[in-house]
Design a protein around this motif. Structure first.
Motif, PDB file in Angstrom:
ATOM      1  N   SER A 102       0.759  -1.024   0.167  1.00  0.00           N
ATOM      2  CA  SER A 102      -0.045  -0.175  -0.044  1.00  0.00           C
ATOM      3  C   SER A 102       0.729   1.354   0.187  1.00  0.00           C
ATOM      4  CB  SER A 102      -0.941  -0.171   1.386  1.00  0.00           C
ATOM      5  OG  SER A 102      -0.108   0.123   2.175  1.00  0.00           O
ATOM      6  N   THR A 103       2.183   1.185   0.453  1.00  0.00           N
ATOM      7  CA  THR A 103       3.005   2.489   0.345  1.00  0.00           C
ATOM      8  C   THR A 103       3.869   2.353  -0.864  1.00  0.00           C
ATOM      9  OG1 THR A 103       4.552   1.249   1.448  1.00  0.00           O
ATOM     10  CG2 THR A 103       3.307   2.319   2.832  1.00  0.00           C
ATOM     11  N   ALA A 104       3.984   1.231  -1.429  1.00  0.00           N
ATOM     12  CA  ALA A 104       4.901   1.308  -2.805  1.00  0.00           C
ATOM     13  C   ALA A 104       4.406   2.454  -3.736  1.00  0.00           C
ATOM     14  CB  ALA A 104       4.873  -0.064  -3.528  1.00  0.00           C
ATOM     15  N   PRO A 105       2.871   2.336  -4.065  1.00  0.00           N
ATOM     16  CA  PRO A 105       2.666   3.484  -5.017  1.00  0.00           C
ATOM     17  C   PRO A 105       3.053   4.860  -5.025  1.00  0.00           C
ATOM     18  CG  PRO A 105       0.740   1.904  -4.342  1.00  0.00           C
ATOM     19  CD  PRO A 105       1.796   1.662  -3.442  1.00  0.00           C
ATOM     20  N   ALA A 106       3.223   5.389  -3.562  1.00  0.00           N
ATOM     21  CA  ALA A 106       3.442   6.664  -3.367  1.00  0.00           C
ATOM     22  C   ALA A 106       4.923   6.785  -3.247  1.00  0.00           C
ATOM     23  CB  ALA A 106       2.843   7.032  -2.013  1.00  0.00           C
ATOM     24  N   LEU A 107       5.785   5.580  -2.999  1.00  0.00           N
ATOM     25  CA  LEU A 107       7.108   5.859  -2.895  1.00  0.00           C
ATOM     26  C   LEU A 107       7.854   5.613  -4.135  1.00  0.00           C
ATOM     27  CD1 LEU A 107       7.653   3.426   0.422  1.00  0.00           C
ATOM     28  CD2 LEU A 107       8.366   5.929   0.066  1.00  0.00           C
ATOM     29  N   TYR A 108       7.241   5.073  -5.122  1.00  0.00           N
ATOM     30  CA  TYR A 108       7.885   4.398  -6.159  1.00  0.00           C
ATOM     31  C   TYR A 108       7.047   5.061  -7.559  1.00  0.00           C
ATOM     32  CZ  TYR A 108      10.840   1.055  -3.952  1.00  0.00           C
ATOM     33  OH  TYR A 108      11.652   0.596  -2.795  1.00  0.00           O
ATOM     34  N   ARG A 109       7.686   6.108  -8.104  1.00  0.00           N
ATOM     35  CA  ARG A 109       7.023   6.814  -9.195  1.00  0.00           C
ATOM     36  C   ARG A 109       6.937   5.922 -10.468  1.00  0.00           C
ATOM     37  NH1 ARG A 109       9.415  12.502  -7.752  1.00  0.00           N
ATOM     38  NH2 ARG A 109      11.318  11.042  -7.223  1.00  0.00           N
ATOM     39  N   LYS A 110       8.225   5.088 -10.531  1.00  0.00           N
ATOM     40  CA  LYS A 110       7.980   4.067 -11.827  1.00  0.00           C
ATOM     41  C   LYS A 110       7.677   2.562 -11.174  1.00  0.00           C
ATOM     42  CE  LYS A 110      11.911   5.898 -13.352  1.00  0.00           C
ATOM     43  NZ  LYS A 110      12.178   6.904 -12.511  1.00  0.00           N
ATOM     44  N   LEU A 111       6.676   2.457 -10.689  1.00  0.00           N
ATOM     45  CA  LEU A 111       6.241   1.186 -10.005  1.00  0.00           C
ATOM     46  C   LEU A 111       6.019  -0.072 -11.238  1.00  0.00           C
ATOM     47  CD1 LEU A 111       6.254  -0.060  -7.168  1.00  0.00           C
ATOM     48  CD2 LEU A 111       3.910   0.110  -7.179  1.00  0.00           C
ATOM     49  N   ALA A 112       6.708  -1.172 -11.134  1.00  0.00           N
ATOM     50  CA  ALA A 112       6.466  -1.959 -12.272  1.00  0.00           C
ATOM     51  C   ALA A 112       5.048  -2.933 -12.280  1.00  0.00           C
ATOM     52  CB  ALA A 112       7.682  -2.965 -12.220  1.00  0.00           C
ATOM     53  N   PHE A 113       4.450  -2.554 -11.290  1.00  0.00           N
ATOM     54  CA  PHE A 113       3.060  -3.315 -11.134  1.00  0.00           C
ATOM     55  C   PHE A 113       2.218  -2.388 -10.489  1.00  0.00           C
ATOM     56  CE2 PHE A 113       3.027  -3.669  -6.511  1.00  0.00           C
ATOM     57  CZ  PHE A 113       4.406  -3.694  -6.103  1.00  0.00           C
ATOM     58  N   ASN A 114       0.741  -2.624 -10.698  1.00  0.00           N
ATOM     59  CA  ASN A 114      -0.208  -2.243  -9.883  1.00  0.00           C
ATOM     60  C   ASN A 114      -1.047  -2.746  -8.947  1.00  0.00           C
ATOM     61  OD1 ASN A 114      -2.843  -1.006  -9.134  1.00  0.00           O
ATOM     62  ND2 ASN A 114      -2.793   0.318 -11.028  1.00  0.00           N
ATOM     63  N   PRO A 115      -0.841  -2.534  -7.511  1.00  0.00           N
ATOM     64  CA  PRO A 115      -1.290  -3.223  -6.532  1.00  0.00           C
ATOM     65  C   PRO A 115      -2.850  -3.699  -6.707  1.00  0.00           C
ATOM     66  CG  PRO A 115      -0.025  -1.604  -5.653  1.00  0.00           C
ATOM     67  CD  PRO A 115      -0.226  -1.244  -7.142  1.00  0.00           C
ATOM     68  N   LEU A 116      -3.398  -2.747  -7.274  1.00  0.00           N
ATOM     69  CA  LEU A 116      -5.160  -2.726  -7.622  1.00  0.00           C
ATOM     70  C   LEU A 116      -5.437  -3.609  -8.762  1.00  0.00           C
ATOM     71  CD1 LEU A 116      -6.008   0.441  -5.849  1.00  0.00           C
ATOM     72  CD2 LEU A 116      -6.055  -1.947  -4.788  1.00  0.00           C
ATOM     73  N   THR A 117      -4.526  -3.773  -9.692  1.00  0.00           N
ATOM     74  CA  THR A 117      -4.869  -4.379 -11.022  1.00  0.00           C
ATOM     75  C   THR A 117      -4.340  -5.694 -11.344  1.00  0.00           C
ATOM     76  OG1 THR A 117      -3.656  -2.846 -12.149  1.00  0.00           O
ATOM     77  CG2 THR A 117      -5.923  -2.402 -11.965  1.00  0.00           C
ATOM     78  N   ASP A 118      -3.008  -6.003 -10.901  1.00  0.00           N
ATOM     79  CA  ASP A 118      -2.261  -6.947 -11.542  1.00  0.00           C
ATOM     80  C   ASP A 118      -2.238  -8.087 -10.562  1.00  0.00           C
ATOM     81  OD1 ASP A 118      -1.433  -5.200 -13.254  1.00  0.00           O
ATOM     82  OD2 ASP A 118       0.417  -4.703 -12.292  1.00  0.00           O
ATOM     83  N   SER A 313      -8.000   0.813   0.831  1.00  0.00           N
ATOM     84  CA  SER A 313      -8.258   1.668   1.955  1.00  0.00           C
ATOM     85  C   SER A 313      -6.604   2.130   2.529  1.00  0.00           C
ATOM     86  CB  SER A 313      -9.095   1.279   2.801  1.00  0.00           C
ATOM     87  OG  SER A 313      -8.553   0.241   3.904  1.00  0.00           O
ATOM     88  N   GLU A 314      -5.713   1.297   2.557  1.00  0.00           N
ATOM     89  CA  GLU A 314      -4.454   1.489   2.870  1.00  0.00           C
ATOM     90  C   GLU A 314      -3.459   2.329   2.229  1.00  0.00           C
ATOM     91  OE1 GLU A 314      -4.525   1.058   6.566  1.00  0.00           O
ATOM     92  OE2 GLU A 314      -2.504   0.170   6.030  1.00  0.00           O
ATOM     93  N   ILE A 315      -3.811   2.010   0.518  1.00  0.00           N
ATOM     94  CA  ILE A 315      -3.254   2.855  -0.343  1.00  0.00           C
ATOM     95  C   ILE A 315      -3.650   4.222  -0.238  1.00  0.00           C
ATOM     96  CG2 ILE A 315      -3.103   3.556  -2.977  1.00  0.00           C
ATOM     97  CD1 ILE A 315      -3.224   0.393  -3.114  1.00  0.00           C
ATOM     98  N   GLN A 316      -4.929   4.647   0.055  1.00  0.00           N
ATOM     99  CA  GLN A 316      -5.347   5.807   0.202  1.00  0.00           C
ATOM    100  C   GLN A 316      -5.085   6.614   1.473  1.00  0.00           C
ATOM    101  OE1 GLN A 316      -9.819   4.742  -0.311  1.00  0.00           O
ATOM    102  NE2 GLN A 316      -9.558   4.746  -2.300  1.00  0.00           N
ATOM    103  N   LYS A 317      -4.838   5.653   2.733  1.00  0.00           N
ATOM    104  CA  LYS A 317      -4.311   6.369   3.805  1.00  0.00           C
ATOM    105  C   LYS A 317      -2.911   6.867   3.756  1.00  0.00           C
ATOM    106  CE  LYS A 317      -3.242   4.177   8.530  1.00  0.00           C
ATOM    107  NZ  LYS A 317      -3.320   3.059   9.142  1.00  0.00           N
ATOM    108  N   TRP A 318      -2.037   5.847   3.426  1.00  0.00           N
ATOM    109  CA  TRP A 318      -0.760   6.084   3.392  1.00  0.00           C
ATOM    110  C   TRP A 318      -0.187   6.861   2.278  1.00  0.00           C
ATOM    111  CZ3 TRP A 318       1.648   5.555   7.770  1.00  0.00           C
ATOM    112  CH2 TRP A 318       0.834   4.722   8.789  1.00  0.00           C
ATOM    113  N   GLY A 319      -0.866   6.995   1.157  1.00  0.00           N
ATOM    114  CA  GLY A 319      -0.326   7.874  -0.080  1.00  0.00           C
ATOM    115  C   GLY A 319      -0.130   9.330   0.599  1.00  0.00           C
ATOM    116  N   PRO A 320      -1.175  10.065   1.133  1.00  0.00           N
ATOM    117  CA  PRO A 320      -0.877  11.387   1.613  1.00  0.00           C
ATOM    118  C   PRO A 320       0.288  11.613   2.555  1.00  0.00           C
ATOM    119  CG  PRO A 320      -3.063  11.039   1.581  1.00  0.00           C
ATOM    120  CD  PRO A 320      -2.306   9.833   1.258  1.00  0.00           C
ATOM    121  N   VAL A 321       0.319  10.681   3.501  1.00  0.00           N
ATOM    122  CA  VAL A 321       1.355  10.650   4.635  1.00  0.00           C
ATOM    123  C   VAL A 321       2.687  10.479   3.932  1.00  0.00           C
ATOM    124  CG1 VAL A 321       2.490   9.303   6.679  1.00  0.00           C
ATOM    125  CG2 VAL A 321      -0.185   9.483   6.260  1.00  0.00           C
TER     126      VAL A 321
END
Ligand code: ASP
Length: 330
Positions: A102-118, A313-321
């Motif tokens: 849930s934190t990778a999408p905010a930390l890695y701008r070039k993430l090689a996967f999408n946690p919500l679709t892959d 919900s965790e992706i939404q929570k940790w992204g802004p933090v």
């Protein structure tokens, strides 16, 4: 004539649905036909590995096949997640991972996967508290003294973690943010090597999960400054929470999910989920987790939807933090 065409269409549709249902029940009957790989994103012996190996042993029984744990390291767990996202969706490769999904999408701008679709989602496993530890001879007896020491000596402090995206990184980042102190962070391939460095005095601080740290805390080989839960925990009843020690509302709970590559047949996911839920009720698994401070998640979280909705919900929570902390891995 049109009625005739509609009838043919209906018969064709029914036949093809029958074939799909037939195929999926055939898969369910023959699956698993060989050992299954459960990929762990961190080094052997660490907290994720401890949960994975205990779970794999408990799942092998209901599945009637060996669940083999494989450690694929690097980049705070994102290399393992990317590997599983691209693996064959045949039911023989699964991932166990934690908040890092849930934190990778905010930390890695070039993430090689999408946690919500892959991925297909199997279910959640356990929630694990974290502990803030210091090397044995660190000149601070409690959290108050540690906070004062870190604020004064930030440029000399080495804080270990398991890479950007690891929960040890997240906990360490929140600790630094709370103090307004910028220390040197030292990444390892997991918190097993990170803890060894702490025990050896090569680093000063580490925030790690009770699944690995409980034995060291009880043996007195590290300094414990607090647990990252709102309430004290059964496994370490004398351990203060960081919140009561002065870091108000400091809370990091490590949740764990099991994932399969997108496209894995639903009958396979359901069979693996059934084995997961059986394993969570296995006394050997449950007692070991309780001894290590872990809590088995409630039934509702043990389902595919219980994992998918929690992850969202965790992706939404940790992204802004994470974005507010201005931390990026790439
Ligand atoms: N859970 C990781 C491990 O098992 C550590 C971390 O995420 O900080 O090593």
């Amino acid at each position: 004539m049109r009625h005739h065409r509609r009838l043919i269409g209906f018969i064709t549709l029914t036949a093809s649905m029958g074939m799909v249902l037939g195929a999926s029940s055939a898969i369910a009957q023959t699956y698993p036909a060989k050992p299954i790989s459960l990929i762990v994103p961190f080094a052997a012996g660490g907290p994720t590995d401890i949960v994975a190996r205990t779970l794999a042993a408990a799942m092998s029984k209901p599945l009637g096949q060996t669940v083999l744990v494989e450690n694929k390291l690097g980049a705070g767990g994102t290399l393992a997640a990317s590997y599983v996202a691209k693996a064959a969706p045949d039911g023989y490769t699964f991932l166990i991972h934690h908040n890092g999904m849930s934190t990778a999408p905010a930390l890695y701008r070039k993430l090689a996967f999408n946690p919500l679709t892959d991925f297909e989602y199997v279910g959640q496993v356990v929630d694990v508290p974290m502990t803030l530890l210091g090397r044995k001879d660190l000149p601070a007896k409690n959290l108050q003294e540690l906070m004062a020491y870190v604020k004064t000596n930030a440029s000399k402090i080495n804080l270990a973690n398991a890479g950007l995206g690891a929960v040890s990184h997240l906990c360490g980042m929140l600790f630094q943010k709370a103090l307004g102190a910028d220390v040197t962070t030292v990444p390892f391939s997991g918190t097993a090597p990170a803890l060894n460095a702490l025990l050896g005095g090569q680093v000063d601080l580490l925030c790690d999960q009770t699944t690995q740290t409980t034995q060291h805390i009880k043996a007195g080989t590290v300094k414990l400054f607090g647990v990252t839960t709102k309430e004290r925990i059964r496994a370490l009843p004398d351990a203060p929470t960081l919140s009561e020690g002065g870091l108000k509302d400091f809370e990091v709970i490590v949740w764990h999910g099991v994932y399969a590559p997108k496209g894995t047949p639903i009958a396979v996911v359901e069979k693996f989920n059934a084995a997961l839920r059986t394993a969570l009720k296995d006394p050997t698994f449950a007692n070991r987790m309780i001894d290590l401070g872990a809590e088995i998640v409630p039934d509702a979280k043990q389902t595919p939807e219980g994992l998918r909705s929690w992850l969202q919900s965790e992706i939404q929570k940790w992204g802004p933090v994470i974005r507010s902390a201005g931390v990026y891995a790439d």
